[in-house]
Design a protein around this motif. Structure first.
Motif, PDB file in Angstrom:
ATOM      1  N   PHE A  92       0.894  -1.099   0.024  1.00  0.00           N
ATOM      2  CA  PHE A  92       0.038  -0.143   0.008  1.00  0.00           C
ATOM      3  C   PHE A  92       0.988   1.163  -0.008  1.00  0.00           C
ATOM      4  O   PHE A  92       1.888   1.370   0.766  1.00  0.00           O
ATOM      5  N   TYR A  93       0.468   2.263  -0.604  1.00  0.00           N
ATOM      6  CA  TYR A  93       1.122   3.424  -0.894  1.00  0.00           C
ATOM      7  C   TYR A  93       0.148   4.519  -0.227  1.00  0.00           C
ATOM      8  O   TYR A  93      -0.777   4.715  -0.631  1.00  0.00           O
ATOM      9  N   SER A 131       4.657  -6.324   7.574  1.00  0.00           N
ATOM     10  CA  SER A 131       5.706  -6.857   7.701  1.00  0.00           C
ATOM     11  C   SER A 131       6.799  -5.937   7.499  1.00  0.00           C
ATOM     12  O   SER A 131       8.294  -6.292   7.609  1.00  0.00           O
ATOM     13  N   SER A 132       6.758  -5.063   6.672  1.00  0.00           N
ATOM     14  CA  SER A 132       7.591  -3.933   6.612  1.00  0.00           C
ATOM     15  C   SER A 132       6.769  -2.456   6.349  1.00  0.00           C
ATOM     16  O   SER A 132       5.806  -2.265   5.492  1.00  0.00           O
ATOM     17  N   VAL A 133       7.497  -1.444   6.909  1.00  0.00           N
ATOM     18  CA  VAL A 133       6.809  -0.151   6.772  1.00  0.00           C
ATOM     19  C   VAL A 133       7.916   0.835   6.488  1.00  0.00           C
ATOM     20  O   VAL A 133       9.142   0.780   6.993  1.00  0.00           O
ATOM     21  N   GLU A 134       7.694   1.791   5.577  1.00  0.00           N
ATOM     22  CA  GLU A 134       8.869   2.468   5.134  1.00  0.00           C
ATOM     23  C   GLU A 134       8.185   3.851   4.943  1.00  0.00           C
ATOM     24  O   GLU A 134       7.166   4.132   4.417  1.00  0.00           O
ATOM     25  N   SER A 135       8.922   4.962   5.499  1.00  0.00           N
ATOM     26  CA  SER A 135       8.147   6.127   5.448  1.00  0.00           C
ATOM     27  C   SER A 135       9.233   7.374   5.200  1.00  0.00           C
ATOM     28  O   SER A 135      10.381   7.164   5.542  1.00  0.00           O
ATOM     29  N   PHE A 136       8.742   8.262   4.352  1.00  0.00           N
ATOM     30  CA  PHE A 136       9.455   9.451   4.040  1.00  0.00           C
ATOM     31  C   PHE A 136       8.703  10.750   4.478  1.00  0.00           C
ATOM     32  O   PHE A 136       7.673  11.025   4.151  1.00  0.00           O
ATOM     33  N   PHE A 137       9.516  11.538   5.280  1.00  0.00           N
ATOM     34  CA  PHE A 137       8.903  12.764   5.797  1.00  0.00           C
ATOM     35  C   PHE A 137       9.433  13.871   5.109  1.00  0.00           C
ATOM     36  O   PHE A 137      10.573  14.065   4.690  1.00  0.00           O
ATOM     37  N   ASP A 138       8.491  14.846   4.852  1.00  0.00           N
ATOM     38  CA  ASP A 138       8.880  15.997   4.057  1.00  0.00           C
ATOM     39  C   ASP A 138       9.016  17.092   4.848  1.00  0.00           C
ATOM     40  O   ASP A 138       8.006  17.755   5.464  1.00  0.00           O
ATOM     41  N   VAL A 182       3.680  12.992   4.742  1.00  0.00           N
ATOM     42  CA  VAL A 182       4.481  11.677   4.786  1.00  0.00           C
ATOM     43  C   VAL A 182       3.955  10.884   3.976  1.00  0.00           C
ATOM     44  O   VAL A 182       3.014  10.266   3.738  1.00  0.00           O
ATOM     45  N   LEU A 183       5.029  10.107   3.408  1.00  0.00           N
ATOM     46  CA  LEU A 183       4.711   9.024   2.286  1.00  0.00           C
ATOM     47  C   LEU A 183       5.110   7.692   3.042  1.00  0.00           C
ATOM     48  O   LEU A 183       6.113   7.503   3.441  1.00  0.00           O
ATOM     49  N   ILE A 184       4.224   6.921   3.021  1.00  0.00           N
ATOM     50  CA  ILE A 184       4.504   5.592   3.670  1.00  0.00           C
ATOM     51  C   ILE A 184       3.762   4.431   2.633  1.00  0.00           C
ATOM     52  O   ILE A 184       3.174   4.384   1.944  1.00  0.00           O
ATOM     53  N   LEU A 185       5.108   3.435   2.685  1.00  0.00           N
ATOM     54  CA  LEU A 185       4.922   2.077   2.081  1.00  0.00           C
ATOM     55  C   LEU A 185       4.723   1.104   3.098  1.00  0.00           C
ATOM     56  O   LEU A 185       5.534   0.862   3.841  1.00  0.00           O
ATOM     57  N   VAL A 186       3.568   0.209   2.835  1.00  0.00           N
ATOM     58  CA  VAL A 186       3.260  -0.624   4.019  1.00  0.00           C
ATOM     59  C   VAL A 186       3.195  -2.145   3.045  1.00  0.00           C
ATOM     60  O   VAL A 186       2.427  -2.247   2.191  1.00  0.00           O
ATOM     61  N   LEU A 187       3.948  -2.980   3.411  1.00  0.00           N
ATOM     62  CA  LEU A 187       3.765  -4.175   3.008  1.00  0.00           C
ATOM     63  C   LEU A 187       3.142  -5.281   4.077  1.00  0.00           C
ATOM     64  O   LEU A 187       3.697  -5.429   5.245  1.00  0.00           O
ATOM     65  N   THR A 188       2.033  -5.834   3.790  1.00  0.00           N
ATOM     66  CA  THR A 188       1.314  -6.479   4.719  1.00  0.00           C
ATOM     67  C   THR A 188       0.288  -7.424   3.964  1.00  0.00           C
ATOM     68  O   THR A 188       0.036  -7.606   2.911  1.00  0.00           O
ATOM     69  N   GLN A 189      -0.073  -8.341   4.958  1.00  0.00           N
ATOM     70  CA  GLN A 189      -0.905  -9.508   4.597  1.00  0.00           C
ATOM     71  C   GLN A 189      -2.442  -8.887   4.448  1.00  0.00           C
ATOM     72  O   GLN A 189      -3.400  -9.654   3.950  1.00  0.00           O
ATOM     73  N   GLN A 190      -2.573  -7.747   5.222  1.00  0.00           N
ATOM     74  CA  GLN A 190      -4.112  -7.276   5.414  1.00  0.00           C
ATOM     75  C   GLN A 190      -4.375  -6.714   4.049  1.00  0.00           C
ATOM     76  O   GLN A 190      -3.599  -6.308   3.247  1.00  0.00           O
ATOM     77  N   ASN A 191      -5.730  -6.476   4.022  1.00  0.00           N
ATOM     78  CA  ASN A 191      -6.403  -5.962   2.628  1.00  0.00           C
ATOM     79  C   ASN A 191      -6.684  -4.377   2.875  1.00  0.00           C
ATOM     80  O   ASN A 191      -6.425  -4.141   4.106  1.00  0.00           O
ATOM     81  N   ILE A 192      -7.016  -3.867   1.976  1.00  0.00           N
ATOM     82  CA  ILE A 192      -6.887  -2.171   1.940  1.00  0.00           C
ATOM     83  C   ILE A 192      -8.124  -1.835   3.178  1.00  0.00           C
ATOM     84  O   ILE A 192      -7.762  -0.958   3.626  1.00  0.00           O
ATOM     85  N   SER A 193      -9.135  -2.628   3.277  1.00  0.00           N
ATOM     86  CA  SER A 193      -9.993  -2.024   4.455  1.00  0.00           C
ATOM     87  C   SER A 193      -9.392  -2.052   5.613  1.00  0.00           C
ATOM     88  O   SER A 193      -9.576  -1.123   6.482  1.00  0.00           O
ATOM     89  N   ASP A 194      -8.509  -3.244   5.892  1.00  0.00           N
ATOM     90  CA  ASP A 194      -7.914  -3.063   7.275  1.00  0.00           C
ATOM     91  C   ASP A 194      -6.976  -1.920   7.335  1.00  0.00           C
ATOM     92  O   ASP A 194      -6.818  -1.265   8.514  1.00  0.00           O
ATOM     93  N   ILE A 195      -6.343  -1.419   6.189  1.00  0.00           N
ATOM     94  CA  ILE A 195      -5.379  -0.488   6.417  1.00  0.00           C
ATOM     95  C   ILE A 195      -6.202   0.860   6.446  1.00  0.00           C
ATOM     96  O   ILE A 195      -5.838   1.691   7.219  1.00  0.00           O
ATOM     97  N   ASP A 220       2.291  12.599  -8.222  1.00  0.00           N
ATOM     98  CA  ASP A 220       1.942  12.929  -6.851  1.00  0.00           C
ATOM     99  C   ASP A 220       2.864  13.575  -5.799  1.00  0.00           C
ATOM    100  O   ASP A 220       2.413  14.501  -5.273  1.00  0.00           O
ATOM    101  N   THR A 221       4.166  12.895  -5.902  1.00  0.00           N
ATOM    102  CA  THR A 221       5.151  13.878  -5.118  1.00  0.00           C
ATOM    103  C   THR A 221       5.648  14.963  -5.591  1.00  0.00           C
ATOM    104  O   THR A 221       6.209  15.724  -4.724  1.00  0.00           O
ATOM    105  N   ALA A 222       5.402  15.242  -6.705  1.00  0.00           N
ATOM    106  CA  ALA A 222       6.061  16.422  -7.372  1.00  0.00           C
ATOM    107  C   ALA A 222       5.388  17.606  -6.396  1.00  0.00           C
ATOM    108  O   ALA A 222       6.127  18.939  -6.660  1.00  0.00           O
ATOM    109  N   VAL A 223       4.337  17.468  -6.138  1.00  0.00           N
ATOM    110  CA  VAL A 223       3.761  18.559  -5.270  1.00  0.00           C
ATOM    111  C   VAL A 223       4.567  19.081  -4.233  1.00  0.00           C
ATOM    112  O   VAL A 223       4.840  20.080  -3.662  1.00  0.00           O
ATOM    113  N   ALA A 224       5.174  17.974  -3.427  1.00  0.00           N
ATOM    114  CA  ALA A 224       5.982  17.963  -2.352  1.00  0.00           C
ATOM    115  C   ALA A 224       7.325  18.398  -2.271  1.00  0.00           C
ATOM    116  O   ALA A 224       7.812  19.256  -1.943  1.00  0.00           O
ATOM    117  N   VAL A 225       7.972  18.016  -3.438  1.00  0.00           N
ATOM    118  CA  VAL A 225       9.324  18.220  -3.893  1.00  0.00           C
ATOM    119  C   VAL A 225       9.362  18.667  -5.277  1.00  0.00           C
ATOM    120  O   VAL A 225       9.929  18.112  -6.079  1.00  0.00           O
TER     121      VAL A 225
END
Lengths: 165, 698
Positions: B182-183, B211-218, B238-251, B284-289
């Motif tokens: 998920f992005y 199982s893994s979370v990555e985040s980028f703070f502007d 904050v941009l977050i990437l989440v790798l998970t077993q769960q589906n979109i509604s859980d997130i 998407d990100t062009a707005v931030a940077v």
């Protein structure tokens, strides 16, 4: 061994023979004791510098202790041993006639070496000790080492100058 | 060494590396000043240096670096094109850093003059830049980041967008990955804290599920300290990437208390075309940077230098430890040989035993090779340093030139590389200063490109490594060198010398210090020093030159310092090794060509040359039966003072041997450079032929 640990105040020495005289070297200086092996002669060195040996891949200089002390050369026999001594990370081998034992000597039994005539330079002897019937001369390895370095350097420069380059 | 001193030693080492890297980077940047990624790299180096030097009380260095950093920061944030003058200032500043570091290390009170000069220049430029910019531009786009922001913004992961793209691509390439990616784009309103939200809270919640979370703070919109308010959320997104077993509604559940405009969640499809995805994210990100997109595009077009090679994971190891390892492996090899050649073991004739011994020997060989390779490093870094030398010399002499570098990946023993720099610098300077024509007209008249070409090359050649410097300048006149050598009394006028022997005359000490024929002038200054240092590495220098076409100086070096190729000879029942590098030929002479000069010694006449014979048994005062030269073997070797023929009893063969020192007390023997252990465990002494002199003139 048990005795040694009980009387831990006693210093331990490896004793060996050169001719009829017994000598000792503090055990903590000794790296290992090996049987006599093939020595490669190094040219242009003093006679007592017998050459180098290959100790499991390391090249170690070997000194003939008899010649070093001005005694006669003696053909090696089955008792001839090389004592590897380590001082300041440098290894050097000393060829001796026969290794006797590891003796514990109470520091109080050590006495000053005599200062009178002897064919051995008394500088190398730091003290004397009585073990049962025998007198053991304790060698100061550090001094033996330094002197050896000096001697070999002197000798080499001498041979060079005498060549008249 | 106390703990503090240890840490300091580490700093000094690190600082040295940083400065070295700065030197290289700044040059690359000079070539391509639009490469902002490289500028960032430089900035990071300077930044680390600043922190460290202040921490260890190197305040003068810290002060300078601090201002330099400000300036770099200005350019890197504004993406302003750098004026050539200021680029020069950058390059000069790195030099100053280098010098000041040296002063700090030597605790010299006086700083180089350039210190204040450059410091003032930097401060002046910085003042000028800040005054010019602040009112003119819109704050959102180009205003320099204030301190806090520059410390905390995308400093570590400078390209969040790229990182995200990469991650997504990675995910998409894994077809059978059961997890969902998920992005999430989180944009909390400024009153978020008051409502009890904080980006970290979400990260914590997600962490539990994923199982893994990555985040980028502007952090770009975080205000300076004066205006900063702790209860107000200033983190734009904050941009977050989440790798998970769960589906979109859980997130989605995690974010359900937020306003809808404050977050977007998108599930990354596995089968969706990559190109499509990335472009979407870019917008998407062009707005931030916003400014970064531009720089990436320009980088792709203009940056031809690969930066990827720099990213290599390495460990620092004390070379002493490597040497110990090397020694132990040597022992292992000997022990393995002993087993393999042991008669009793061989007599067993059992297949499983012989197979085991075979395996053992293979593994031992492999370990040996790998341990050897640990000492080897690519010559790239040294060549990079040379680029700087070439540039400076070119500027100083005012000769425009073009540098070609070949074989940067050639690996050389680490200890050798360190002592290679100085000779190389010397040869390069000579090549530019004296090799290349003094003015362009001269080149044009000779039908050459107006720009000179210097070729720096490293390659393997029959068991040796060759590092060569080639120029396409005037070349060296053989005749003039020879005449000069004759007039100086170095050689006799009737001496029959080969080309390479003539060229090597210019490396004789003092050859060119006297007034020389114009186009030779300067050549040879200090070349004797170069020669000596290369010989210390057991290498030699070969010179080749053609009038009007240029000259090549080649340093021929052994593969590693620890191993040499040796010729095994026997004299008076002892085995000696003569380094093959210095052997010219070996032969058994005919009686007719051996001459005895009364009181002078023995000579052998070979193709018009009279070579003095040196008996090995005489040099070493070995007691042996005296035989005539035509009954023994003469090994002809090249030494600094000419050729000599070493007389030995017989030749035994040629072998690669590992050089071992004989220990301190024996190292004073000039004639012997070390010992080597032969296959049977015996020791053979390695001869230093340079110390052999025919005992005749005296």
């Amino acid at each position: 061994m048990e005795q040694n640990t009980l009387q831990s105040k006693k210093e331990r020495y490896l004793t060996f023979y050169l001719g009829n005289e017994q000598y000792g070297i503090a055990i903590d200086r000794i790296k290992e004791i090996i049987a006599m092996m093939k020595v490669t002669h190094i040219p242009k060195t003093p006679d007592f510098m017998r050459g180098v040996i290959n100790l499991r891949g390391l090249i170690i200089p070997v000194v003939d202790t008899r010649l070093r002390f001005g005694m006669e050369f003696r053909e090696p026999d089955m008792h001839t041993t090389i004592v590897i001594v380590e001082v300041e990370k440098i290894n050097i081998g000393f060829i001796v006639d026969r290794v006797e034992e590891v003796a514990s000597i109470d520091p109080s039994h050590l006495s000053e070496p005599p200062r009178f005539g002897s064919h051995i330079d008394t500088d190398f002897i730091c003290s004397m000790a009585q073990i049962e019937e025998n007198v053991v001369m304790i060698l100061d390895v550090l001094k033996l080492f330094e002197a050896d370095e000096l001697v070999s350097i002197e000798n080499i420069t001498q041979t060079h100058t005498s060549q008249g380059e | 060494m106390t703990k503090q001193e240890q840490v300091k030693a580490i700093f000094i080492e690190e600082a040295g590396e940083i400065i070295e890297k700065l030197n290289v980077d700044i040059l690359r940047f000079e070539e391509n000043s639009a490469d902002f990624e490289l500028l960032n790299e430089i900035f990071r180096g300077v930044h680390t240096l600043k922190g460290n030097s202040n921490a260890f009380g190197f305040t003068r260095l810290g002060e300078f670096v601090h201002h330099f950093e400000d300036l770099l920061d200005h350019y890197r944030t504004t993406k302003e094109a750098i004026e050539p003058d200021n680029l020069e200032l950058f390059v000069g500043s790195v030099d100053v850093i280098n010098d000041v570091m040296q002063c700090e290390l030597d605790t010299v009170e006086e700083l180089p003059q350039s210190y204040t000069l450059y410091l003032e220049k930097i401060i002046a430029l910085m003042l000028f830049k800040t005054n010019q910019n602040t009112p003119a531009t819109t704050p959102a786009e180009t205003s320099p980041l204030n301190d806090l922001a520059s410390e905390f913004s995308f400093d570590e992961e400078r390209q969040p967008k790229e990182a995200i793209e990469k991650r997504i691509e990675e995910y998409q390439s894994q077809d059978n990955n059961p997890l969902n990616l998920f992005y999430i784009d989180l944009r909390l309103d400024s009153d978020g804290y008051k409502r009890g939200f904080d980006p970290l809270i979400f990260l914590h919640i997600l962490q539990e599920k994923a199982s893994s979370v990555e985040s980028f703070f502007d952090m770009s919109s975080v205000k300076s300290l004066e205006e900063f308010s702790a209860d107000e959320n200033q983190i734009a997104n904050v941009l977050i990437l989440v790798l998970t077993q769960q589906n979109i509604s859980d997130i989605e559940e995690c974010f359900e208390f937020l306003f809808e405009h404050e977050y977007t969640i998108r599930q990354i499809e596995k089968d969706s075309p990559t190109a499509n995805k990335t472009s979407e994210i870019s917008t998407d990100t062009a707005v931030a940077v916003p400014a970064q997109t531009e720089s990436i595009v320009s980088k792709k077009i203009e940056n031809s230098i690969p930066t990827a090679t720099l990213v290599k994971s390495t460990i620092k190891i004390d070379t002493n430890k490597l040497d110990e390892l090397f020694d132990s492996v040597g022992e292992l090899v000997i022990a393995q040989n002993f087993i393999a050649q042991n008669e009793k073991i061989r007599a067993i004739e059992d297949e499983s035993i012989s197979r085991a011994i075979e395996t053992l020997s293979k593994i031992t060989k492999r370990i040996q090779d790998r341990v050897m390779s640990l000492r080897m490093v690519a010559i790239r870094d040294t060549f990079d340093k040379m680029k700087r030398v070439v540039r400076d010399t070119s500027k100083k002499t005012g000769k425009p030139l073009h540098l070609i570098v070949q074989g940067e990946d050639t690996e050389i023993d680490k200890t050798m590389i360190d002592s290679l720099s100085d000779p190389l610098i010397h040869i390069i300077r000579n090549a530019i200063d004296h090799g290349l024509e003094n003015d362009i007209d001269e080149r044009i008249a000779a039908n050459k490109e107006p720009e000179g070409t210097i070729t720096l090359r490293a390659y393997h050649k029959s068991g040796s490594i060759v590092v060569s410097v080639k120029d396409d300048g005037r070349g060296i006149s053989k005749e003039k060198v020879f005449q000069k050598a004759v007039s100086k009394g170095i050689v006799a006028a009737d001496d029959n010398l080969t080309d390479s022997q003539i060229f090597s005359l210019i490396m004789q000490p003092g050859f060119s210090t006297v007034d020389v024929i114009s186009d030779l002038s300067g050549r040879g200054v200090g070349l004797d020093v170069v020669k000596t240092s290369i010989e210390k590495l057991r290498g030699k220098i070969e010179i080749d030159s053609k009038i009007g076409e240029g000259s090549t100086f080649s340093m021929v070096l052994p593969l590693t310092l620890a191993i040499i190729d040796g010729m095994l000879v026997k004299a008076a029942e002892e085995i000696y090794i003569i380094p093959t590098l210095s052997v010219v030929e070996s032969f058994r002479p005919n009686e007719e060509i051996v001459h005895v000069l009364k009181g002078k010694g023995e000579f052998v006449s070979l193709r018009g040359q009279h070579i003095p014979i040196v008996r090995l048994s005489d040099v070493f005062s070995l007691s042996t039966q005296r035989i005539n030269p035509w009954e023994g073997i003469l090994v002809c070797v090249e030494t600094e003072s000419g050729r000599i023929a070493i007389m030995v009893d017989e030749l035994l063969g040629r072998q690669q041997v590992v050089i071992k020192t004989l220990g301190q007390s024996l190292a004073k023997l000039k004639e012997i450079s070390g010992g080597a252990i032969l296959g049977n465990g015996d020791i053979a002494l390695i001869l230093n032929v340079e110390a052999f002199r025919p005992a005749l003139e005296g």
